[in-house]
Design an enzyme around this catalytic site. Structure first.
Site, PDB file in Angstrom:
ATOM      1  N   ASP A 138      -1.782  -1.637 -12.125  1.00  0.00           N
ATOM      2  CA  ASP A 138      -1.808  -1.185 -10.735  1.00  0.00           C
ATOM      3  C   ASP A 138      -2.590  -2.220  -9.938  1.00  0.00           C
ATOM      4  O   ASP A 138      -3.762  -2.473 -10.226  1.00  0.00           O
ATOM      5  CB  ASP A 138      -2.488   0.196 -10.677  1.00  0.00           C
ATOM      6  CG  ASP A 138      -1.955   1.044  -9.547  1.00  0.00           C
ATOM      7  OD1 ASP A 138      -1.785   0.501  -8.447  1.00  0.00           O
ATOM      8  OD2 ASP A 138      -1.733   2.251  -9.773  1.00  0.00           O
ATOM      9  N   ASP A 183      -0.048  -1.120  -4.958  1.00  0.00           N
ATOM     10  CA  ASP A 183      -0.522  -0.026  -4.119  1.00  0.00           C
ATOM     11  C   ASP A 183      -0.376  -0.339  -2.623  1.00  0.00           C
ATOM     12  O   ASP A 183      -0.783  -1.420  -2.181  1.00  0.00           O
ATOM     13  CB  ASP A 183      -2.008   0.196  -4.458  1.00  0.00           C
ATOM     14  CG  ASP A 183      -2.546   1.511  -3.944  1.00  0.00           C
ATOM     15  OD1 ASP A 183      -1.996   2.559  -4.311  1.00  0.00           O
ATOM     16  OD2 ASP A 183      -3.535   1.488  -3.175  1.00  0.00           O
ATOM     17  N   GLU A 188       4.721  -0.239  -3.650  1.00  0.00           N
ATOM     18  CA  GLU A 188       4.623   1.130  -3.148  1.00  0.00           C
ATOM     19  C   GLU A 188       4.464   1.059  -1.640  1.00  0.00           C
ATOM     20  O   GLU A 188       3.619   0.318  -1.148  1.00  0.00           O
ATOM     21  CB  GLU A 188       3.409   1.862  -3.744  1.00  0.00           C
ATOM     22  CG  GLU A 188       3.373   3.329  -3.324  1.00  0.00           C
ATOM     23  CD  GLU A 188       1.987   3.879  -2.975  1.00  0.00           C
ATOM     24  OE1 GLU A 188       1.785   5.097  -3.078  1.00  0.00           O
ATOM     25  OE2 GLU A 188       1.109   3.093  -2.550  1.00  0.00           O
ATOM     26  N   HIS A 200       0.840  10.588  -9.378  1.00  0.00           N
ATOM     27  CA  HIS A 200      -0.525  11.112  -9.302  1.00  0.00           C
ATOM     28  C   HIS A 200      -0.933  11.551  -7.908  1.00  0.00           C
ATOM     29  O   HIS A 200      -2.035  12.080  -7.731  1.00  0.00           O
ATOM     30  CB  HIS A 200      -1.487  10.028  -9.806  1.00  0.00           C
ATOM     31  CG  HIS A 200      -1.512   8.846  -8.875  1.00  0.00           C
ATOM     32  ND1 HIS A 200      -0.415   8.031  -8.684  1.00  0.00           N
ATOM     33  CD2 HIS A 200      -2.481   8.364  -8.063  1.00  0.00           C
ATOM     34  CE1 HIS A 200      -0.718   7.103  -7.783  1.00  0.00           C
ATOM     35  NE2 HIS A 200      -1.969   7.281  -7.406  1.00  0.00           N
ATOM     36  N   ASP A 201      -0.104  11.292  -6.892  1.00  0.00           N
ATOM     37  CA  ASP A 201      -0.404  11.725  -5.521  1.00  0.00           C
ATOM     38  C   ASP A 201       0.413  12.943  -5.119  1.00  0.00           C
ATOM     39  O   ASP A 201       0.284  13.416  -3.988  1.00  0.00           O
ATOM     40  CB  ASP A 201      -0.062  10.603  -4.521  1.00  0.00           C
ATOM     41  CG  ASP A 201      -0.950   9.380  -4.647  1.00  0.00           C
ATOM     42  OD1 ASP A 201      -2.119   9.527  -5.070  1.00  0.00           O
ATOM     43  OD2 ASP A 201      -0.477   8.273  -4.315  1.00  0.00           O
TER      44      ASP A 201
HETATM   45  O1  TEU Z   1      -1.398   5.991  -2.125  1.00  0.00           O
HETATM   46  C1  TEU Z   1      -0.880   5.651  -0.879  1.00  0.00           C
HETATM   47  C2  TEU Z   1      -1.145   6.620   0.159  1.00  0.00           C
HETATM   48  O2  TEU Z   1      -1.016   6.298   1.320  1.00  0.00           O
HETATM   49  C3  TEU Z   1      -1.571   7.964  -0.276  1.00  0.00           C
HETATM   50  O3  TEU Z   1      -2.911   8.082  -0.060  1.00  0.00           O
HETATM   51  C4  TEU Z   1      -0.821   8.980   0.424  1.00  0.00           C
HETATM   52  O4  TEU Z   1      -0.873   8.773   1.791  1.00  0.00           O
HETATM   53  C5  TEU Z   1      -1.387  10.300   0.132  1.00  0.00           C
HETATM   54  O5  TEU Z   1      -1.352  10.555  -1.222  1.00  0.00           O
HETATM   55  C6  TEU Z   1      -0.586  11.320   0.790  1.00  0.00           C
HETATM   56  O6  TEU Z   1      -1.411  12.074   1.588  1.00  0.00           O
HETATM   57  C7  TEU Z   1      -1.970   4.997  -2.871  1.00  0.00           C
HETATM   58  C8  TEU Z   1      -2.396   5.556  -4.209  1.00  0.00           C
HETATM   59  O7  TEU Z   1      -1.254   5.961  -4.913  1.00  0.00           O
HETATM   60  C9  TEU Z   1      -3.371   6.658  -3.990  1.00  0.00           C
HETATM   61  O8  TEU Z   1      -3.738   7.310  -5.163  1.00  0.00           O
HETATM   62  C10 TEU Z   1      -4.585   6.037  -3.328  1.00  0.00           C
HETATM   63  O9  TEU Z   1      -5.495   7.055  -3.002  1.00  0.00           O
HETATM   64  C11 TEU Z   1      -4.227   5.263  -2.079  1.00  0.00           C
HETATM   65  O10 TEU Z   1      -3.102   4.425  -2.238  1.00  0.00           O
HETATM   66  C12 TEU Z   1      -5.364   4.353  -1.697  1.00  0.00           C
HETATM   67  O11 TEU Z   1      -5.483   3.333  -2.651  1.00  0.00           O
END
Ligand code: TEU
Ligand code: CA
Length: 547
Positions: free
Chosen positions: A103, A205, A247, A320-321
């Site tokens: 990542d 990311d 992403e 994971h989000d």
């Molecule tokens: O996620 C991208 C992101 O914008 C997320 O925070 C998304 O907006 C949120 O889950 C929805 O509300 C990436 C990673 O996958 C996430 O785990 C991180 O927290 C984020 O970037 C910051 O690095």
């Protein structure tokens, strides 16, 4: 037509598996997942048949956003192990035919990174220019009114330098300044250092944000993103046999080919239109909207069509989000097993590289939190006050979190029915889903009709059949409110796929283009030898027939 099949890159035939290290397997009993724990479970992934692991961040980090806040890009977080453990993971995975995709989190670092410490101590430090600093406005106001994604202002004041730094996410995640060539060189150097360790690629990311133009307030898909990615490709992964997956919450069907087209720097992109269907314009995920099968179908078909010719999709419903997919798009009650299989059939028979999120292969479900203190996500705590001040009720917020919140995917992997679910011998860092007594790897894998066995079959089919890995895509029954139907074509082979996305039986007439006999490749409810005339699909029935 050339008779010899043009060889396709390995990652077009492979399936990815995402590991969230904190919640996958705890090797030393401190309640926190770690790298030795992952190594101990590699055979599970080998049996599943995946080709690579996307490893969420394992770098040194204060863990305010569970590793998406990196304090040292060249060290392993102490709770997760050492660089030796990491090298062993790469080697042991390789022995099983599995690559490790790292990542890459380079929109921001942690505020505990040595660069940021130096940057925040003096305007004269070279590292000061690695971050985005601006002067405040009159009256002690931040440079702009921009809000951070995890709540509060996107700027924080540092008295020692009498300036404000930008953080698109939490204050612990200061944005790196990609307009600075010295910073970019540091990042490329670091990437090459990981490549030399034998990794299989990068998941990048929020990658579109590295192109931002701060002073013109252009953040999403900022104007410099393609220049920076082009340079990154030339300086690091270009010409090497690695996979790169960007992403972006902003990438659209109109812009995607700039990332992944012939001259584009990347191989594929995670995009989120299908996720945002379930969000409210004002309160986002915390005021969920219903996602009907028609809405989901329309989005999937539109993206498949957009990428049909020269594109390539990164296929996923979970990560994971996001919430657990059976809870969001399926039925985590009476039809849990069937709906898990139906959703898997849909995803794995589409054109692109499918990704399985840990626990999806046994149909893990959302976690029900009854109070805020059961939730650990920085996003929840950052946004709670803000959304309540804007008029969202507490109960409504909790309902939103329970359907769409990120902690749903972060409860520990359920390996067995024992007290620590086989995840840990200690106390897990985040609450276990109580349903681990019934839903766990040991129980599911013991069942030849289980979800795991079904996933393993889908993954094996992709490796075996060029029509799945590389065939074209065509949608049918587009206006049907419940059934997703499509064909995949490759030379003289044709694959017909049908998925009932509801818990009700569906009776309809098979379209001509899908009619005929065939070999059943995979079926949730017993094989069908052919399709003709009027048929009835059972609740959450799905199948694929090959001709
Ligand atoms: O996620 C991208 C992101 O914008 C997320 O925070 C998304 O907006 C949120 O889950 C929805 O509300 C990436 C990673 O996958 C996430 O785990 C991180 O927290 C984020 O970037 C910051 O690095
Ligand atoms: Ca541990």
């Amino acid at each position: 037509m050339n008779d010899i099949r043009r060889d396709i890159p390995w990652w077009k035939r492979a399936v990815g598996y995402q590991i969230y290290p904190r919640s996958f397997a705890d090797g030393n009993g401190d309640g926190i997942g770690d790298i030795p724990g992952i190594v101990g479970r590699l055979d599970h992934l080998k049996d599943l048949g995946v080709g690579f692991i996307w490893l969420s961040p394992v770098y040194a980090s204060p863990q305010r956003d569970n590793g998406y806040d990196i304090s040292d890009y060249r060290a392993i977080h102490h709770e997760y192990g050492t660089l030796d453990d990491f090298d062993r993971l790469v080697a042991e995975a390789k022995d099983r035919g599995i690559g490790i995709v790292m990542d890459l989190v380079v929109n921001h670092s942690s505020d505990e990174h040595a660069w940021f410490r130096a940057a925040a101590a003096s305007r004269d430090a070279p590292e000061h220019g690695y971050y985005v600093w601006r002067e405040g406005r009159e009256g002690g106001l931040p440079p702009t009114d921009r809000r951070a994604i995890f709540g509060g202002p996107a700027w924080t004041y540092v008295a020692a330098v009498d300036r404000w730094y930008l953080h698109t996410f939490s204050p612990g995640q200061p944005d790196l300044d990609w307009s600075n060539p010295a910073l970019r060189a540091e990042i490329y150097d670091m990437m090459n250092w990981w490549i030399a360790r034998g990794i299989a690629g990068f998941r990048m990311d929020v990658i579109d944000l590295i192109g931002k133009d701060v002073d013109r307030d252009l953040f999403d898909e900022g104007p410099f993103v393609w220049d920076h990615l082009g340079e990154m490709a030339r300086e690091t992964f270009q010409g090497r046999d690695l996979v790169t997956i960007g992403e972006s919450w902003a990438v659209s069907r109109e812009s995607i080919m700039r990332y992944i087209g012939e001259d584009g720097p990347l191989d594929m992109m995670f995009h989120f239109d299908h996720v945002k269907l379930g969000w409210d314009p004002d309160f986002h995920k915390f005021r969920p909207r219903e996602v009907t099968p028609s809405m989901l179908k329309r989005e999937i078909i539109a993206w498949q069509n957009a990428l049909r010719d020269d594109g390539w999709d990164a296929l996923f419903l979970s990560n994971h989000d996001l919430p657990r997919q059976v809870s969001r798009y399926g039925d985590d009650g009476a039809h849990r097993v069937a709906s898990a299989k139906a959703l898997a059939t849909m995803l794995h028979m589409l054109r692109g590289t499918p990704f399985v999120y840990q626990g999806e292969e046994i149909g893990m479900t959302n976690f029900h939190a009854s109070s805020l203190d059961q939730l650990l996500d920085v996003e929840v705590h950052g946004q709670y006050r803000q959304f309540l001040d804007q008029g969202l009720g507490h109960d409504e917020f909790m309902a939103g979190v329970n359907l769409n919140g990120r902690d749903n995917a972060r409860t520990p992997m359920q390996w067995d029915g024992r007290a620590g679910a086989g995840f840990t011998k200690g106390t897990p860092w985040i609450g276990l889903n109580p349903n681990h007594a019934e839903i766990n790897v040991a129980a599911d894998r013991a069942d030849p009709d289980g979800i795991f066995a079904y996933y393993a079959r889908l993954i094996a089919l992709r490796a075996e059949h060029p029509v799945i890995a590389d065939g074209g895509f065509r949608a049918h029954l587009e206006d049907h409110p419940a059934v997703l139907a499509f064909t995949r074509g490759h030379r003289n082979r044709r694959l017909s796929v049908m998925v009932n996305l509801t818990g009700e039986a569906q009776k309809f007439v098979v379209p001509d283009a899908m009619a005929g006999s065939g070999t059943s490749l995979v079926a949730t409810h017993g094989a069908r030898a052919g399709l003709q005339g009027e048929i009835t699909m059972e609740p959450w029935e799905a199948f694929a027939l090959l001709r």
